[in-house]
Enzyme design. Structure first.
Site, PDB file in Angstrom:
ATOM      1  N   ASP A  21      14.893  -2.421  -4.374  1.00  0.00           N
ATOM      2  CA  ASP A  21      15.681  -1.099  -5.061  1.00  0.00           C
ATOM      3  C   ASP A  21      16.463  -1.570  -5.365  1.00  0.00           C
ATOM      4  OD1 ASP A  21      16.937   1.497  -5.717  1.00  0.00           O
ATOM      5  OD2 ASP A  21      17.961   1.976  -3.134  1.00  0.00           O
ATOM      6  N   ASP A  29      12.674  -0.153  -8.089  1.00  0.00           N
ATOM      7  CA  ASP A  29      13.272   0.055  -9.918  1.00  0.00           C
ATOM      8  C   ASP A  29      13.294  -1.031 -10.624  1.00  0.00           C
ATOM      9  OD1 ASP A  29      15.278  -1.148  -9.777  1.00  0.00           O
ATOM     10  OD2 ASP A  29      15.946   0.185  -8.676  1.00  0.00           O
ATOM     11  N   ASP A  98      -0.211  -0.669 -16.003  1.00  0.00           N
ATOM     12  CA  ASP A  98      -0.779   0.201 -16.166  1.00  0.00           C
ATOM     13  C   ASP A  98      -1.119   1.494 -16.364  1.00  0.00           C
ATOM     14  OD1 ASP A  98      -2.855   1.105 -13.901  1.00  0.00           O
ATOM     15  OD2 ASP A  98      -1.724  -0.082 -11.758  1.00  0.00           O
ATOM     16  N   ASP A 199      -6.939   2.328 -15.737  1.00  0.00           N
ATOM     17  CA  ASP A 199      -6.453   3.320 -14.561  1.00  0.00           C
ATOM     18  C   ASP A 199      -8.452   3.299 -14.460  1.00  0.00           C
ATOM     19  OD1 ASP A 199      -5.898   3.528 -11.100  1.00  0.00           O
ATOM     20  OD2 ASP A 199      -6.209   5.665 -12.387  1.00  0.00           O
ATOM     21  N   GLU A 250     -10.472  -0.630 -14.610  1.00  0.00           N
ATOM     22  CA  GLU A 250     -10.996  -0.592 -13.156  1.00  0.00           C
ATOM     23  C   GLU A 250     -12.125   0.260 -12.723  1.00  0.00           C
ATOM     24  OE1 GLU A 250      -9.059   1.978  -9.489  1.00  0.00           O
ATOM     25  OE2 GLU A 250      -8.385   2.960 -11.014  1.00  0.00           O
ATOM     26  N   HIS A 314      -2.380  -2.306  -3.874  1.00  0.00           N
ATOM     27  CA  HIS A 314      -1.925  -1.102  -3.977  1.00  0.00           C
ATOM     28  C   HIS A 314      -2.576   0.418  -3.098  1.00  0.00           C
ATOM     29  CE1 HIS A 314      -2.686  -0.032  -7.642  1.00  0.00           C
ATOM     30  NE2 HIS A 314      -3.310   1.548  -7.923  1.00  0.00           N
ATOM     31  N   ASP A 315      -3.987   0.018  -3.116  1.00  0.00           N
ATOM     32  CA  ASP A 315      -4.755   1.293  -2.798  1.00  0.00           C
ATOM     33  C   ASP A 315      -5.785   0.337  -1.607  1.00  0.00           C
ATOM     34  OD1 ASP A 315      -4.426   3.354  -4.951  1.00  0.00           O
ATOM     35  OD2 ASP A 315      -5.824   2.259  -6.178  1.00  0.00           O
TER      36      ASP A 315
END
Length: 544
Positions: A21, A29, A98, A199, A250, A314-315
């Site tokens: 950040d 960011d 993504d 995705d 994915e 991230h999942d």
């Protein structure tokens, strides 16, 4: 086999909101990514995959897009993105975005129009159905909610959503919708990005007739339906074939027999895929099962299409916590898995923080979690009578927030991630596990990854070698050989906390082989009997 730049690449995934950040709002960011490009470059990777940063209400951390052509204010501005692209290219780094085209946000102008009336021109851009006797059109459930249908009282119909209520699915059967999506893809590729991670791409085609599911809880009926390959081949003709771009899909609920259809180079669909036989279907480490998965996918894809190698993102919970040993052998097991991922057939992916051995986390209260899937499931379980503390304990190990805690840069406040209040709590172990510390230690996990990537670039066998598992009956040790032209690579890994001994006499002659890499002090011996310490890995190379 056709050689390409992307087959020879290593990808680094940036979950930007948890990366760095720079403006103090508690969210990472794009300027934070720019600031750390030299760090990423030092690791040696080739491609950066950045999670969605389009304008979004942010109900599902950016996977609910309301404007495909603009940047989410939390992430920055289009000028920031243009600068990121330019600075990445200066360093020889490629950027893939993504992209979510199975669904949008319910705040997207397309859906607002679609919802306005039954005769709106965009009504058919989404999936609308009448109910049955006061109930939804069928008994399907979504990933995030007990029903895949949401009732709209204004038009007295239900719309379909494979994920959250706020994420209505697009109707890929509508030609106008597809043209609009392809136009948007051209916009980003012409801007200079190097490809897309797509995705939920296996969900584009829905089962014909929308029949009730025999077992609605097993939601594999949402994916890999007839028509999906027609859409992807059209997408390739209209978009991908016109650019030198990497496309990775994915692809959930897929076997090698079906998976090859997505990536077979003769079919003109995608370059590569993520399958989830490991990360979705193997909750704990199971070496026997993992060996079988690798063998089947190698046999199904080799010489036809390209696979991906990953064990967290991230999942999915961080690999050293979920599959390794994040206590006594955190460093050793992190290196063991790294060496495996970078020597197996396919493209290796590194998720931010993996290269320093970041671990999963267990927060004490459900209110400390941000994961919409976990929170919805918690509500469902407690509404069904499960005690709140039991529901939390059940959901903690595989919560997506395990891998979404902020990047641990140093031992200062908030791990150097932000000067503000972080959007999600920092893992308490940041003072012991952080980038600053890793860069000072030549034996750190970071430098192990760096060496692996360097070896991959120096030895084509890492990329183009075939795959032959050895001594498959071993329960705790994984051994395989890869050969390409004049090189032979041997991987030996002990996936346990107890010492192991293996005899390679009849399977591989280690004499004359060079020990390329190990996570313990090398003894320099060349013997057919290999004695392995807990979580020890050895990578040997022979050259003719």
């Amino acid at each position: 086999m056709m050689k390409t730049w992307w087959k020879e690449s290593v990808v680094y995934q940036v979950y930007w909101r948890s990366f760095l950040d720079t403006d103090g709002d508690g969210y990472g960011d794009l300027r934070g990514v720019i600031e750390k490009l030299d760090y990423i470059k030092t690791l040696g990777v080739d491609v950066i995959w950045i999670n969605p940063f389009y304008v979004s209400p942010d109900k599902d951390n950016g996977y609910d897009i309301s404007d495909y052509y603009s940047i989410m204010p939390k992430a920055g501005t289009m000028e920031d993105f243009d600068e990121l692209l330019a600075e990445a290219k200066k360093r020889g780094l490629k950027i893939i975005m993504d992209l979510v085209v199975n669904h949008t946000s319910n705040q997207h102008p397309w859906f607002i129009e679609s919802k306005s009336s039954k005769d709106n021109p965009k009504r058919d851009w989404y999936i609308w159905k009448d109910g049955k006797d006061g109930d939804p059109p069928n008994n399907w459930r979504s990933y995030f909610w007990p029903s895949a249908w949401e009732y709209d009282s204004n038009t007295e119909q239900y719309y379909f959503h494979s994920f959250a209520v706020e994420q209505p699915d697009l109707n890929w059967g509508n030609k106008e919708l597809r043209v609009a999506v392809y136009r948007m893809m051209h916009f980003w590729l012409k801007k200079g990005i190097d490809g897309f991670r797509l995705d939920a791409i296996a969900l584009l085609a829905k089962p014909a007739g929308f029949p009730d599911a025999e077992v609605p809880e097993q939601i594999n009926y949402l994916a890999n339906n007839p028509g999906v390959h027609d859409y992807l081949q059209e997408m390739n003709r209209e978009v991908f074939s016109q650019f030198d771009a990497l496309t990775v899909g994915e692809v959930a609920f897929v076997s090698p027999e079906e998976g090859v259809n997505y990536v077979d180079e003769s079919r003109g669909e995608l370059n590569s895929l993520f399958h989830f036989e490991v990360c979705d279907e193997m909750p704990e480490w199971d070496l026997k099962r993992f060996k079988d998965i690798q063998k089947r996918w190698y046999q199904g894809l080799w010489g036809k299409g390209w696979n991906s190698q990953f064990l967290n993102n991230h999942d999915h919970t961080r690999l050293v916590t979920r599959y390794g040993n994040d206590q006594e052998y955190r460093v050793e097991s992190a290196k063991l898995f790294a060496a495996m991922l970078h020597t197996l057939p396919g493209m290796p992916y590194i998720y931010q923080g993996e290269e320093i051995g970041m671990t999963g986390v267990r927060f004490e209260k459900i209110d400390d979690y941000e994961d919409i899937a976990m929170k919805n499931r918690y509500m469902e379980l407690t509404a069904g009578g499960l005690k709140p503390e039991d529901a939390l304990k059940l959901l903690q190990p595989l919560s997506r927030d395990n891998s979404r805690t902020p990047m641990q840069w140093d031992s200062s406040l908030n791990a150097g991630f932000t000067n503000g209040s972080p959007w999600i709590k920092v893992n308490p172990n940041y003072k012991d596990i952080n980038v600053e510390q890793a860069l000072k230690d030549q034996n750190s996990i970071f430098y192990f990854y760096k060496k692996l990537i360097s070896l991959r670039k120096s030895h084509p066998v890492f990329v183009y070698g075939d795959y032959k598992p050895l001594l498959e009956e071993l329960e705790e040790v994984y051994i395989y050989e890869r050969k390409y032209e004049q090189e032979s690579l041997l991987y030996i890994g002990n996936f346990s906390a107890t010492p192991q001994e293996v005899n390679l006499e009849s399977d591989y002659n280690v004499h004359g082989a060079k020990l390329l890499l190990t996570n313990y002090q090398a003894d320099g011996k060349q013997d057919s009997i290999i004695r392995l310490k807990p979580y020890e890995v050895r990578v040997y190379l022979k050259q003719k």
